[in-house]
Design a protein around this motif. Sequence first.
Motif, PDB file in Angstrom:
ATOM      1  N   HIS A 525       0.835  -1.207   0.000  1.00  0.00           N
ATOM      2  CA  HIS A 525       0.000   0.000   0.000  1.00  0.00           C
ATOM      3  C   HIS A 525       0.868   1.254   0.000  1.00  0.00           C
ATOM      4  N   ARG A 526       1.874   1.247   0.858  1.00  0.00           N
ATOM      5  CA  ARG A 526       2.750   2.412   0.947  1.00  0.00           C
ATOM      6  C   ARG A 526       3.551   2.599  -0.329  1.00  0.00           C
ATOM      7  N   ALA A 527       3.987   1.469  -0.907  1.00  0.00           N
ATOM      8  CA  ALA A 527       4.826   1.528  -2.108  1.00  0.00           C
ATOM      9  C   ALA A 527       4.090   2.158  -3.287  1.00  0.00           C
ATOM     10  N   ILE A 528       2.780   1.867  -3.405  1.00  0.00           N
ATOM     11  CA  ILE A 528       1.992   2.477  -4.483  1.00  0.00           C
ATOM     12  C   ILE A 528       1.943   3.992  -4.288  1.00  0.00           C
ATOM     13  N   ARG A 529       1.725   4.394  -3.035  1.00  0.00           N
ATOM     14  CA  ARG A 529       1.664   5.838  -2.750  1.00  0.00           C
ATOM     15  C   ARG A 529       3.010   6.524  -3.004  1.00  0.00           C
ATOM     16  N   ASN A 530       4.096   5.816  -2.659  1.00  0.00           N
ATOM     17  CA  ASN A 530       5.435   6.429  -2.755  1.00  0.00           C
ATOM     18  C   ASN A 530       6.135   6.178  -4.090  1.00  0.00           C
ATOM     19  N   ASN A 531       5.413   5.523  -5.006  1.00  0.00           N
ATOM     20  CA  ASN A 531       5.974   5.294  -6.343  1.00  0.00           C
ATOM     21  C   ASN A 531       7.271   4.472  -6.298  1.00  0.00           C
ATOM     22  N   GLU A 532       7.258   3.399  -5.478  1.00  0.00           N
ATOM     23  CA  GLU A 532       8.437   2.557  -5.317  1.00  0.00           C
ATOM     24  C   GLU A 532       8.526   1.459  -6.378  1.00  0.00           C
ATOM     25  N   PHE A 533       7.456   1.259  -7.132  1.00  0.00           N
ATOM     26  CA  PHE A 533       7.471   0.220  -8.165  1.00  0.00           C
ATOM     27  C   PHE A 533       8.012   0.807  -9.473  1.00  0.00           C
ATOM     28  N   VAL A 534       8.730  -0.033 -10.228  1.00  0.00           N
ATOM     29  CA  VAL A 534       9.243   0.364 -11.547  1.00  0.00           C
ATOM     30  C   VAL A 534       8.940  -0.759 -12.530  1.00  0.00           C
ATOM     31  N   MET A 535       8.883  -0.402 -13.811  1.00  0.00           N
ATOM     32  CA  MET A 535       8.619  -1.400 -14.854  1.00  0.00           C
ATOM     33  C   MET A 535       9.903  -1.725 -15.595  1.00  0.00           C
ATOM     34  N   TYR A 536      10.157  -3.035 -15.748  1.00  0.00           N
ATOM     35  CA  TYR A 536      11.269  -3.536 -16.550  1.00  0.00           C
ATOM     36  C   TYR A 536      10.669  -4.194 -17.792  1.00  0.00           C
ATOM     37  N   MET A 598       8.176   6.447 -25.243  1.00  0.00           N
ATOM     38  CA  MET A 598       9.031   5.734 -26.200  1.00  0.00           C
ATOM     39  C   MET A 598       8.693   6.151 -27.630  1.00  0.00           C
ATOM     40  N   VAL A 599       7.406   6.192 -27.930  1.00  0.00           N
ATOM     41  CA  VAL A 599       6.970   6.585 -29.278  1.00  0.00           C
ATOM     42  C   VAL A 599       7.398   8.014 -29.578  1.00  0.00           C
ATOM     43  N   LYS A 600       7.292   8.867 -28.580  1.00  0.00           N
ATOM     44  CA  LYS A 600       7.674  10.279 -28.758  1.00  0.00           C
ATOM     45  C   LYS A 600       9.166  10.413 -29.051  1.00  0.00           C
ATOM     46  N   LYS A 601       9.978   9.626 -28.341  1.00  0.00           N
ATOM     47  CA  LYS A 601      11.429   9.690 -28.525  1.00  0.00           C
ATOM     48  C   LYS A 601      11.862   9.053 -29.848  1.00  0.00           C
ATOM     49  N   MET A 602      11.232   7.936 -30.221  1.00  0.00           N
ATOM     50  CA  MET A 602      11.686   7.177 -31.378  1.00  0.00           C
ATOM     51  C   MET A 602      10.908   7.506 -32.651  1.00  0.00           C
ATOM     52  N   GLY A 603       9.908   8.350 -32.530  1.00  0.00           N
ATOM     53  CA  GLY A 603       9.169   8.784 -33.716  1.00  0.00           C
ATOM     54  C   GLY A 603       8.061   7.856 -34.135  1.00  0.00           C
ATOM     55  N   ALA A 604       8.069   6.618 -33.667  1.00  0.00           N
ATOM     56  CA  ALA A 604       7.039   5.628 -34.010  1.00  0.00           C
ATOM     57  C   ALA A 604       7.153   4.472 -33.036  1.00  0.00           C
ATOM     58  N   PHE A 763      16.146  -0.229 -22.300  1.00  0.00           N
ATOM     59  CA  PHE A 763      15.395  -0.885 -23.359  1.00  0.00           C
ATOM     60  C   PHE A 763      15.331  -0.004 -24.616  1.00  0.00           C
ATOM     61  N   GLU A 764      15.132   1.301 -24.403  1.00  0.00           N
ATOM     62  CA  GLU A 764      15.092   2.217 -25.543  1.00  0.00           C
ATOM     63  C   GLU A 764      16.457   2.262 -26.239  1.00  0.00           C
ATOM     64  N   SER A 765      17.533   2.243 -25.471  1.00  0.00           N
ATOM     65  CA  SER A 765      18.884   2.241 -26.048  1.00  0.00           C
ATOM     66  C   SER A 765      19.111   0.968 -26.846  1.00  0.00           C
ATOM     67  N   LEU A 766      18.609  -0.142 -26.312  1.00  0.00           N
ATOM     68  CA  LEU A 766      18.737  -1.420 -27.009  1.00  0.00           C
ATOM     69  C   LEU A 766      18.006  -1.382 -28.349  1.00  0.00           C
ATOM     70  N   LEU A 767      16.828  -0.813 -28.371  1.00  0.00           N
ATOM     71  CA  LEU A 767      16.050  -0.730 -29.609  1.00  0.00           C
ATOM     72  C   LEU A 767      16.734   0.177 -30.633  1.00  0.00           C
ATOM     73  N   LYS A 768      17.289   1.300 -30.150  1.00  0.00           N
ATOM     74  CA  LYS A 768      17.984   2.209 -31.070  1.00  0.00           C
ATOM     75  C   LYS A 768      19.198   1.529 -31.673  1.00  0.00           C
ATOM     76  N   ALA A 769      19.908   0.778 -30.850  1.00  0.00           N
ATOM     77  CA  ALA A 769      21.087   0.056 -31.353  1.00  0.00           C
ATOM     78  C   ALA A 769      20.680  -0.988 -32.380  1.00  0.00           C
ATOM     79  N   ALA A 770      19.550  -1.661 -32.126  1.00  0.00           N
ATOM     80  CA  ALA A 770      19.080  -2.689 -33.064  1.00  0.00           C
ATOM     81  C   ALA A 770      18.678  -2.065 -34.389  1.00  0.00           C
ATOM     82  N   GLN A 771      18.127  -0.833 -34.342  1.00  0.00           N
ATOM     83  CA  GLN A 771      17.715  -0.157 -35.576  1.00  0.00           C
ATOM     84  C   GLN A 771      18.930   0.227 -36.433  1.00  0.00           C
TER      85      GLN A 771
END
Length: 773
Positions: A525-536, A598-604, A763-771
């Motif tokens: 409960h506290r973690a949701i309020r404090n934004n302690e979760f991150v997405m990988y 991601m779309v904003k940074k990579m254009g699509a 992840f965004e750096s990985l995608l740019k490198a792959a492109q």
Amino acid sequence: MSEAYDTSISFKERLEYDKLSFYYISLPVILIGQLLGALLLCAMEISVVDLSSILIWLSLNIIMFLYRFYHYSLFKKESEHEKLKNAALWLDRYYTNVLLSGIIWGSSAFLLFPESNLLNQVILFLFLFAIGFSALGVLATKSDLLITYVLVMYGPILWRLFSLEGSLYTTIAFAIMALVLIMMLVANYYGRVINESLMNRQHFIDMKASHDKLKERFFSLFERAPVGIYYYDESLQLQDVNMQFLKMSRVEEKQDLAGVSLYENIDDRKIIDVHEQVFKGKTGNYRGPFRLALNHQANVYVDLSTVPMFNRDHEVAGGIAIVNDITSEVTAQEKMMRNAYYDMLTNIPNRTLLMDKLRNLIEAKKTTKAYGVLLFLDIDNFKKLNTTLGHDIGDKVIKQVAHRMEELTGSYETLARIGGDKFVLLIPNAGQTEEDAKRRVEEKVEKVNSSFAQPMKVSGQDHHVSFSIGAILFKDTNATAFDLLKRAETAMYEAKRNKRGSLEFYEDSMSAQVEEQLMIENDIHRAIRNNEFVMYYQPQMDVRTNKIIGAEALIRWMHPEKGMIMPNSFIPLAEESGIIIKLEEWIFDRILKDVKEMVKKMGAFPLDHIAINISTVHFLEPHFVQKLMMLVKKHDVKPEWFELEITESGIMRNVEDAINKIKELKSFGFSFSIDDFGTGYSSLSHLKELPVDVIKIDQSFVRDMNEDDEMIVEAVVAIGQKFNLEVLAEGVEKDETLHYLQDIHCNTYQGYLAHTPIDLDSFESLLKAAQTD
């Protein structure tokens, strides 16, 4: 006069009307008397008076008679209302007619006076006195009319007498004047008598009307009072009862209660004493159940008061009882007390009553050696049942569970529902030794399991129920009731963690584990309020080209004290506690926000999809689709960019609802995959009905693949090809595994061989490198 009493008419107006009615009622007799008197006078004077004079005077009398009779007939025809309205006019007419009659009779001094016959003169005097006396009484209250009448009635005869020569006539004139004065005094007295009589009559009418009004009000109050009222005499026999008491007594007619003896029909001596108090000049009061023996219906609860009833001599002649039906109030109080100690859904004791009994038992155990037992029972997977099938079905299941458990509960044992799907069974005496007590508990649990081995039929469907059970033994202990309940709950959670549907006895070591779990649950409960979760994001690769085609979004918890916590350490707790819905709403919001950036940074959008895991509890929530589409609009992203992952076990909980939701979301553009495919047992029979796009082979078949695993993997790939579905293998960590997947034409894979889960920037750096490659 009309019997109706009109309070809008003043006393004076009613008195005038009464006087008017009195005058006109007696008018026919007066008119006939005057007419007969006129005829008689003419007959007696015919020998001494000129005939023409007699005929003229008699004609005037007859005309006056007819005129006044005509007025009388008009008065009789007039309505009571109009008479009241025009009373003054009718009185004026009456007085005018009396004066006119007086003038006609006064004219007899000129037309019928015999100048030479003293006897006939005296006869005329007598007739004038007789006729005048009847009129003077009518006019006595009107002094001006009285004087006028005297002048027109007796003025002519006095003038005639004074005009004649001789002392005799002068004497007679004075005598007539004296008699007229006496007549006026007598008439005045007579008029007062009439007026007083009429006034007394009006006063009587007023009093009677007031009495009738009071009587009517009292009767209305008595009959229509919202409380029961009855009278009783010195023998305690009912004399009269009102409608409310009849209703309370469930008796149809008053006569059924008339003469009924309270001595014979009330068994409670306290109620009889209250009725007898009035004979001591006191009031009585009683509050409690009340029933007449002649009434076989259930008791009513009343608030009863008695007061003395006095006769005219101010002696107590009986009593008046006022009875207020308080059954609803008492029932509401009893219901309130019951609600305080009993569960409203199941009607078995609740937590409050359980804790009271447990505290009493703890105190009693200080003087006995026998063990008491507290069993804490939690229905397995009830939250999912409640969510997928609805609270209505969940409530029906709870009620049936309580009913079956009551059948297994001993007479000295207490079964309580303490909330949700949690029940507690208190056994006061389980045995003298710990071994005996544990054996008694195991026997009880075996009976419970045997009883619930049979499915429950709810709304036409079978539902299987099992319990995770925790037990705590106690005898002479310093622990509080709350401590024992908490320990039993701790043992229950240990049973649930080890194996659902099992029994665990409490041990001290369990508390630390449960406290750790509870701490993590609170921290979520506290973690949701404090934004302690991150997405990988873990890339998903094309098996043939080994290029990134998508990614699976995975949550991580950056705990401020414990560092990174993996999802398998908190997702099950979140699902169990129900906070998973709130957590996944946060996950969806963050992923859609990340994709938008991601779309904003990579254009699509650079991938085929981003895969998002959904818990069954969240997916089957009624408003899941609406909430998800609101987030899509909020972040301005396309549903085609996202692949929603649901587990096959979750789909099987409610196949029909799952299919409907999948179809609805696919119509917006989302794609679907079945996660952990192959670990369930029902998916194959429904796979052709499910509108999914991808099936994912669980990593347990891929990471350390053996021959049996290969058979399963090949079968899943074949199924995917058969149903035209993409197949993704999870947990690929070795080159030989990838080569094998290429050989069997698996479509995509993910695992540590290619990439570990990484944060958004990486992840965004990985995608740019792959492109660029």
